[in-house]
Design an enzyme around this catalytic site. Structure first.
Site, short mmCIF file in Angstrom:
data_model
loop_
_atom_site.label_atom_id
_atom_site.label_comp_id
_atom_site.label_asym_id
_atom_site.label_seq_id
_atom_site.Cartn_x
_atom_site.Cartn_y
_atom_site.Cartn_z
N GLU A 35 59.45 92.00 31.70
CA GLU A 35 58.22 91.73 32.47
C GLU A 35 58.47 90.60 33.46
O GLU A 35 58.98 89.55 33.09
CB GLU A 35 57.08 91.36 31.52
CG GLU A 35 55.83 90.85 32.19
CD GLU A 35 55.25 91.84 33.20
OE1 GLU A 35 54.91 91.40 34.32
OE2 GLU A 35 55.15 93.04 32.87
N GLY A 40 51.28 91.57 29.34
CA GLY A 40 50.20 92.50 29.05
C GLY A 40 49.82 93.34 30.25
O GLY A 40 48.96 94.21 30.15
N GLY A 41 50.45 93.07 31.40
CA GLY A 41 50.16 93.84 32.60
C GLY A 41 49.08 93.22 33.46
O GLY A 41 48.53 92.16 33.15
N LYS A 52 35.86 92.09 35.88
CA LYS A 52 34.58 92.39 35.23
C LYS A 52 33.97 91.13 34.63
O LYS A 52 32.74 91.01 34.53
CB LYS A 52 34.78 93.45 34.14
CG LYS A 52 35.46 94.73 34.61
CD LYS A 52 34.88 95.28 35.89
CE LYS A 52 35.67 96.46 36.40
NZ LYS A 52 36.88 96.09 37.17
N GLY A 182 36.06 100.28 51.46
CA GLY A 182 34.84 100.58 50.72
C GLY A 182 35.10 101.40 49.48
O GLY A 182 34.33 102.31 49.14
N VAL A 185 37.63 98.39 44.42
CA VAL A 185 37.88 96.95 44.44
C VAL A 185 36.99 96.27 45.47
O VAL A 185 36.33 95.24 45.19
CB VAL A 185 39.37 96.66 44.74
CG1 VAL A 185 39.60 95.17 44.92
CG2 VAL A 185 40.24 97.19 43.62
N GLY A 272 43.76 99.94 49.45
CA GLY A 272 44.63 100.84 48.70
C GLY A 272 45.78 100.09 48.06
O GLY A 272 45.95 98.88 48.26
N HIS A 445 15.05 106.46 21.07
CA HIS A 445 14.13 106.04 22.13
C HIS A 445 13.83 104.55 21.98
O HIS A 445 13.63 104.08 20.86
CB HIS A 445 12.82 106.82 22.04
CG HIS A 445 11.77 106.35 22.98
ND1 HIS A 445 11.77 106.68 24.31
CD2 HIS A 445 10.67 105.55 22.78
CE1 HIS A 445 10.72 106.13 24.91
NE2 HIS A 445 10.04 105.44 23.99
#
Length: 463
Positions: A35, A40-41, A52, A182, A185, A272, A445
């Protein structure tokens, strides 16, 4: 030169690669993971989860500014981006620690450095802390990922624009953020930083945001962005850029109405991504690339070189963490003699704007393009009573059904908890259940899922 021999080497510790490495190690095999930087990427470090995290902070800022809607005294202090950053860093540090613990518990060797092929199945690794190692493996798995691409617009690279990585490190609020693109991201960050307090302008080449979505979905999201005073200039081509992002920038832009100048303080490039397949010596390994630069693989993710596989975005798989994880399962099962392919898999997606946008299976536009006849049913979110309790009734849900039967061919939603509702439909599609199963189900509900009953109750009986 000392050559170290391994059974398995994984280049890149992203989602699919790390899970494959841990699985092979726990199966008693010798595995090394190489890595360059992100343990963990990119997902837990600079993409999915940290973005997020900040988007939720922006949601809280938005709610605090509109608290009077809920009978609470509103507050409008400027967002504290240093505190936002600290919250995000704590989460990222915890995720890294979790990944390191998995490496330790699975006895997987993590090598921090940059790998390059110097022969068939042979890698020279420039170690981050100095020195080199040469590793040779019986099997190699490429988990190389992608990076944000900078369009060849005159002056853009020289302006030192932000990508998702740099934007997630900002401890200040840009005065005026100009977003190029648009797509996922661009739209997520545009709304988040508008809510933090930035002026925001989106420049998009196409006539419709979210090019792969239906026009009604994109139009509904556009309404939300405009309501939050985000400027959107569609069908725009950036001709040249002057200045420095973070200070002052001007963009000369061509639109249907002619040329105009857009000025701001910062630029985010979200146009992109490109695969990380250059400068690694793949040609020495006999690994061929597609015209777009992705690793050429079959539907079992095997490359053109024997004993070498590719995982995730570098293999041209849809650019989602959950798809990289599924790539791991495809390779894992085939190594175990179980026939599993990537062909025909359902690919769910969720855009984490507010409201979020989810989609799985066919869209109306794709059905038209492929000549597939469908029945369409649609329900406004205002008809789902849970939205009335939240005061978030903008949007709709939509399903596509086969004409000659009752199978669900696609589902889209823009509305609260869109990703969670989509998951219910996804399970029904995977199981081959008719839409009537969801129509006749008894959901709690008031929940968003309850809306599926009313959505599918709108379907006219099949003739």
């Amino acid at each position: 030169m000392t050559v170290e021999n391994y059974e398995n080497v994984v280049i890149g510790s992203g989602e699919g690669g790390k899970y494959l490495a841990w699985h092979l190690s726990q199966s008693g095999q010798q595995v090394a993971v190489i890595e360059r930087r992100w343990i963990g990427g990119s997902c837990p470090n600079v993409n999915c989860l940290p973005s997020k995290n900040e988007i939720w902070s922006a949601k809280v800022a938005y709610l605090s500014q509109h608290a009077s809607t809920f009978g609470v005294a509103p507050t409008k202090p400027p967002s504290d981006m240093e505190a936002v950053q600290e919250r995000k860093r704590r989460m990222v540090q915890g995720l890294i620690a979790t990944n390191l613990e998995h490496y330790k518990s699975s006895s997987t060797e993590l090598v921090m450095g940059e790998a390059k092929f110097v022969g068939p199945k042979t890698l020279a690794v420039q170690l981050n802390d100095g020195g080199t190692r040469t590793l040779k493996a019986e099997r190699i798995f490429l988990n190389l990922g992608t990076h944000a691409s900078i369009p060849p617009v005159p002056g853009l690279a020289e302006a030192r624009p932000l990508t998702n990585i740099e934007l997630l490190q900002l401890d200040r609020i840009p005065e005026h953020l100009i977003v190029l693109g648009g797509g996922y991201v661009g739209l997520e960050f545009a709304q988040a930083f508008r809510r933090f307090g930035s002026r925001v302008t989106i420049l998009h080449r196409g006539s419709q945001l979210l090019t792969n979505q239906d026009a009604d979905i994109a139009g509904s999201l556009l309404e939300t962005l405009l309501k939050e005073e985000i400027e959107v200039i569609a069908v725009s081509e950036t001709l040249r850029v002057a200045g420095t992002s973070g200070s002052s920038v001007t963009l000369r832009v061509k639109t249907d109405a002619g040329e105009t100048t857009v000025a701001g303080s910062d630029i985010l490039v979200a146009t992109g991504r490109a695969p990380n397949t250059t400068s690694i010596g793949l040609e020495i390994a006999g690994v061929q690339l597609t015209e777009q630069g992705y690793v050429k693989v079959d539907d079992r993710l095997q490359t053109t070189a024997a004993g070498i596989w590719a995982i995730g975005e570098c293999a041209g798989s849809p650019q989602f963490t959950h798809i990289s994880y599924d790539d791991f399962r495809v390779i894992r099962d085939n190594l175990a003699g179980i026939d599993r392919t990537t062909a025909g898999r359902l690919v769910p997606s969720c855009l984490f704007t507010d409201p979020p946008v989810s989609q799985i299976g066919l869209t109306e536009e794709e059905a038209r393009r492929r000549g597939i006849p469908v029945r369409v049913t649609k329900l406004p979110m205002a008809a789902v009573l849970r939205t009335r309790t939240l005061d978030e009734s903008h949007g709709f849900m939509k399903a596509l059904l086969e004409v000659g039967g009752d199978c669900i061919l696609g589902f889209s939603m823009i509305g609260p908890e869109a990703g969670e509702v989509m998951a219910i439909v996804q399970v029904a599609m995977l199981a081959g259940l008719p839409y009537t199963t969801l129509r006749d189900a008894t959901f709690t509900h008031p929940t968003m899922a309850e809306g599926l009953v009313f959505l599918f109750s709108e379907v006219e009986p099949r003739r």
